[in-house]
Scaffold this motif. Sequence first.
Motif, PDB file in Angstrom:
ATOM      1  N   ASP A  82      39.613  61.865  30.645  1.00 39.76           N
ATOM      2  CA  ASP A  82      40.835  61.179  31.054  1.00 39.76           C
ATOM      3  C   ASP A  82      40.620  60.355  32.318  1.00 39.76           C
ATOM      4  O   ASP A  82      41.102  59.219  32.422  1.00 39.76           O
ATOM      5  N   ILE A  83      39.905  60.905  33.273  1.00 41.62           N
ATOM      6  CA  ILE A  83      39.618  60.189  34.513  1.00 41.62           C
ATOM      7  C   ILE A  83      38.797  58.935  34.225  1.00 41.62           C
ATOM      8  O   ILE A  83      39.085  57.843  34.737  1.00 41.62           O
ATOM      9  N   ARG A  84      37.802  59.050  33.392  1.00 43.93           N
ATOM     10  CA  ARG A  84      36.955  57.893  33.066  1.00 43.93           C
ATOM     11  C   ARG A  84      37.746  56.826  32.312  1.00 43.93           C
ATOM     12  O   ARG A  84      37.543  55.630  32.543  1.00 43.93           O
ATOM     13  N   LEU A  85      38.624  57.251  31.411  1.00 47.81           N
ATOM     14  CA  LEU A  85      39.432  56.273  30.680  1.00 47.81           C
ATOM     15  C   LEU A  85      40.393  55.539  31.611  1.00 47.81           C
ATOM     16  O   LEU A  85      40.601  54.327  31.474  1.00 47.81           O
ATOM     17  N   ARG A  86      40.972  56.237  32.562  1.00 43.50           N
ATOM     18  CA  ARG A  86      41.848  55.579  33.537  1.00 43.50           C
ATOM     19  C   ARG A  86      41.071  54.612  34.415  1.00 43.50           C
ATOM     20  O   ARG A  86      41.558  53.535  34.757  1.00 43.50           O
ATOM     21  N   MET A  87      39.845  54.988  34.756  1.00 45.53           N
ATOM     22  CA  MET A  87      39.008  54.074  35.542  1.00 45.53           C
ATOM     23  C   MET A  87      38.677  52.820  34.740  1.00 45.53           C
ATOM     24  O   MET A  87      38.672  51.714  35.276  1.00 45.53           O
ATOM     25  N   LEU A  88      38.414  52.993  33.445  1.00 47.98           N
ATOM     26  CA  LEU A  88      38.126  51.844  32.584  1.00 47.98           C
ATOM     27  C   LEU A  88      39.331  50.926  32.455  1.00 47.98           C
ATOM     28  O   LEU A  88      39.176  49.703  32.363  1.00 47.98           O
ATOM     29  N   ASP A  89      40.522  51.479  32.436  1.00 44.78           N
ATOM     30  CA  ASP A  89      41.729  50.661  32.371  1.00 44.78           C
ATOM     31  C   ASP A  89      41.926  49.850  33.640  1.00 44.78           C
ATOM     32  O   ASP A  89      42.430  48.731  33.598  1.00 44.78           O
ATOM     33  N   LYS A  90      41.541  50.388  34.778  1.00 42.95           N
ATOM     34  CA  LYS A  90      41.725  49.697  36.057  1.00 42.95           C
ATOM     35  C   LYS A  90      40.609  48.698  36.336  1.00 42.95           C
ATOM     36  O   LYS A  90      40.790  47.771  37.127  1.00 42.95           O
ATOM     37  N   LEU A  91      39.489  48.855  35.729  1.00 39.30           N
ATOM     38  CA  LEU A  91      38.327  48.000  36.014  1.00 39.30           C
ATOM     39  C   LEU A  91      38.588  46.525  35.770  1.00 39.30           C
ATOM     40  O   LEU A  91      38.246  45.688  36.629  1.00 39.30           O
ATOM     41  N   PRO A  92      39.200  46.106  34.663  1.00 34.77           N
ATOM     42  CA  PRO A  92      39.438  44.673  34.457  1.00 34.77           C
ATOM     43  C   PRO A  92      40.424  44.062  35.471  1.00 34.77           C
ATOM     44  O   PRO A  92      40.429  42.860  35.692  1.00 34.77           O
ATOM     45  N   LYS A  93      41.253  44.876  36.087  1.00 40.66           N
ATOM     46  CA  LYS A  93      42.254  44.394  37.022  1.00 40.66           C
ATOM     47  C   LYS A  93      41.691  44.197  38.429  1.00 40.66           C
ATOM     48  O   LYS A  93      42.343  43.603  39.280  1.00 40.66           O
ATOM     49  N   MET A  94      40.505  44.669  38.672  1.00 41.98           N
ATOM     50  CA  MET A  94      39.918  44.565  40.009  1.00 41.98           C
ATOM     51  C   MET A  94      39.320  43.178  40.215  1.00 41.98           C
ATOM     52  O   MET A  94      38.784  42.582  39.275  1.00 41.98           O
ATOM     53  N   PRO A  95      39.370  42.677  41.433  1.00 37.05           N
ATOM     54  CA  PRO A  95      38.802  41.343  41.709  1.00 37.05           C
ATOM     55  C   PRO A  95      37.272  41.372  41.638  1.00 37.05           C
ATOM     56  O   PRO A  95      36.648  42.401  41.891  1.00 37.05           O
ATOM     57  N   LEU A  96      36.684  40.274  41.277  1.00 35.40           N
ATOM     58  CA  LEU A  96      35.223  40.187  41.151  1.00 35.40           C
ATOM     59  C   LEU A  96      34.538  40.029  42.510  1.00 35.40           C
ATOM     60  O   LEU A  96      33.344  40.234  42.618  1.00 35.40           O
ATOM     61  N   VAL A  97      35.246  39.594  43.503  1.00 37.59           N
ATOM     62  CA  VAL A  97      34.634  39.330  44.808  1.00 37.59           C
ATOM     63  C   VAL A  97      34.580  40.558  45.634  1.00 37.59           C
ATOM     64  O   VAL A  97      35.170  41.490  45.679  1.00 37.59           O
TER      65      VAL A  97
END
Length: 89
Positions: A74-89
């Motif tokens: 569950d923790i890893r899936l939540r991290m995967l959901d947040k990853l695309p929303k993070m800035p690239l810089v």
Amino acid sequence: MKSSVFISSMGVIAGIVPYIGVSRILVNLLNGIEESKVYLLWLGIGLLSYILKSILYFLALSVSQKATFSVLKDIRLRMLDKLPKMPLV
């Protein structure tokens, strides 16, 4: 997780029974009882409870591991959901 604690507690109780069996055997020896049925009974009870303790320990460990890895998933899936929303810089 609660079931793991309960199963483990039952395993601990089952682990005490062989010591009770040994104490009963010693008491019977000191009292001079020569019937082998009494000793075989307590040996059987001790052996069965030791086997039960081992099985319950295995089950408790298995349930605990399943719960742990479910939480990690569950923790890893939540991290995967947040990853695309993070800035690239």
